[in-house]
Design an enzyme around this catalytic site. Sequence first.
Site, short mmCIF file in Angstrom:
data_model
loop_
_atom_site.label_atom_id
_atom_site.label_comp_id
_atom_site.label_asym_id
_atom_site.label_seq_id
_atom_site.Cartn_x
_atom_site.Cartn_y
_atom_site.Cartn_z
N TYR A 157 -1.25 -1.08 10.51
CA TYR A 157 -1.47 -1.21 9.07
C TYR A 157 -0.28 -0.66 8.29
CZ TYR A 157 -3.72 -0.86 4.50
OH TYR A 157 -4.02 -0.98 3.16
N SER A 174 0.86 -1.19 0.00
CA SER A 174 0.00 0.00 0.00
C SER A 174 0.89 1.23 0.00
CB SER A 174 -0.90 0.02 1.25
OG SER A 174 -1.55 1.27 1.41
#
Length: 261
Positions: free
Chosen positions: A158, A145
């Site tokens: 995350y 990401s």
Amino acid sequence: MQAMAAWRHVLVTGASSGLGRALALACAGPGAVLHLSGRDAARLEAVAEACRAAGAEAHPRVFDVRDAAGMAGWIGGAGRLDLIIANAGISAGTGGAVEPASVARGVFETNVTGVLNTVLPALEAMAGQAPGPDGLRGRVAVIASLAAFVAAPGAPAYCASKAAVQRWAEALDASERRRGIRLHAVCPGYVRTPMTDRNAFPMPFLMPPEEAARRTLTGIAAGRTRIAYPLPLYLGARLAGALPPGLRAAVFNRFPAKGQG
């Protein structure tokens, strides 16, 4: 995508929805053999049926990527694999609140250990294969990401988990090339998925999963080790990540995020 002809045998984790579903459908076509995993049996079967309708042979399996033995058995028994996409992942934004220990552990177990459980047996399986039409024994794409480049207080586990798998894939690519295997670290920005549907903040350059899948597969076909998109958001993430930690913390405290992409 002409290079897709070299990827007749494809395995995708987290294929039951979102980007994983879009990637599976983008790889579907006459002659393709798809191995798809997810945790929702009904949604996974629906994706498999859509792939079959496109002419592919689809084999869905309900798996949790945290199951190391199950993943190793599934991947090792799949037969030839030209492309493996380690897509399964979860998010858990805190909105700037303290991240509970159980949440942090859960994110790392899926986003990091789950990737290891996918990639490590994949590499061993591919190392024993004959080279394909593209001259490689196989390709492995890890879905990271753009959050990998920013230490955002609203999503510490995350961001850290995505940074870990992005760095690992890129570092591993250098050595695995000697065995005829390529690694690709895929770093998307905001993609419209059930995960991002929960976000209550603006998501610049939000794109449909089909567009993200197209960019991902195009980058893999081009042989790029890092596939980061969209460019403006990637440059912004790199800039934010380069700020001194104190200044970055002040910026995030001034404009707190309520989740992540």
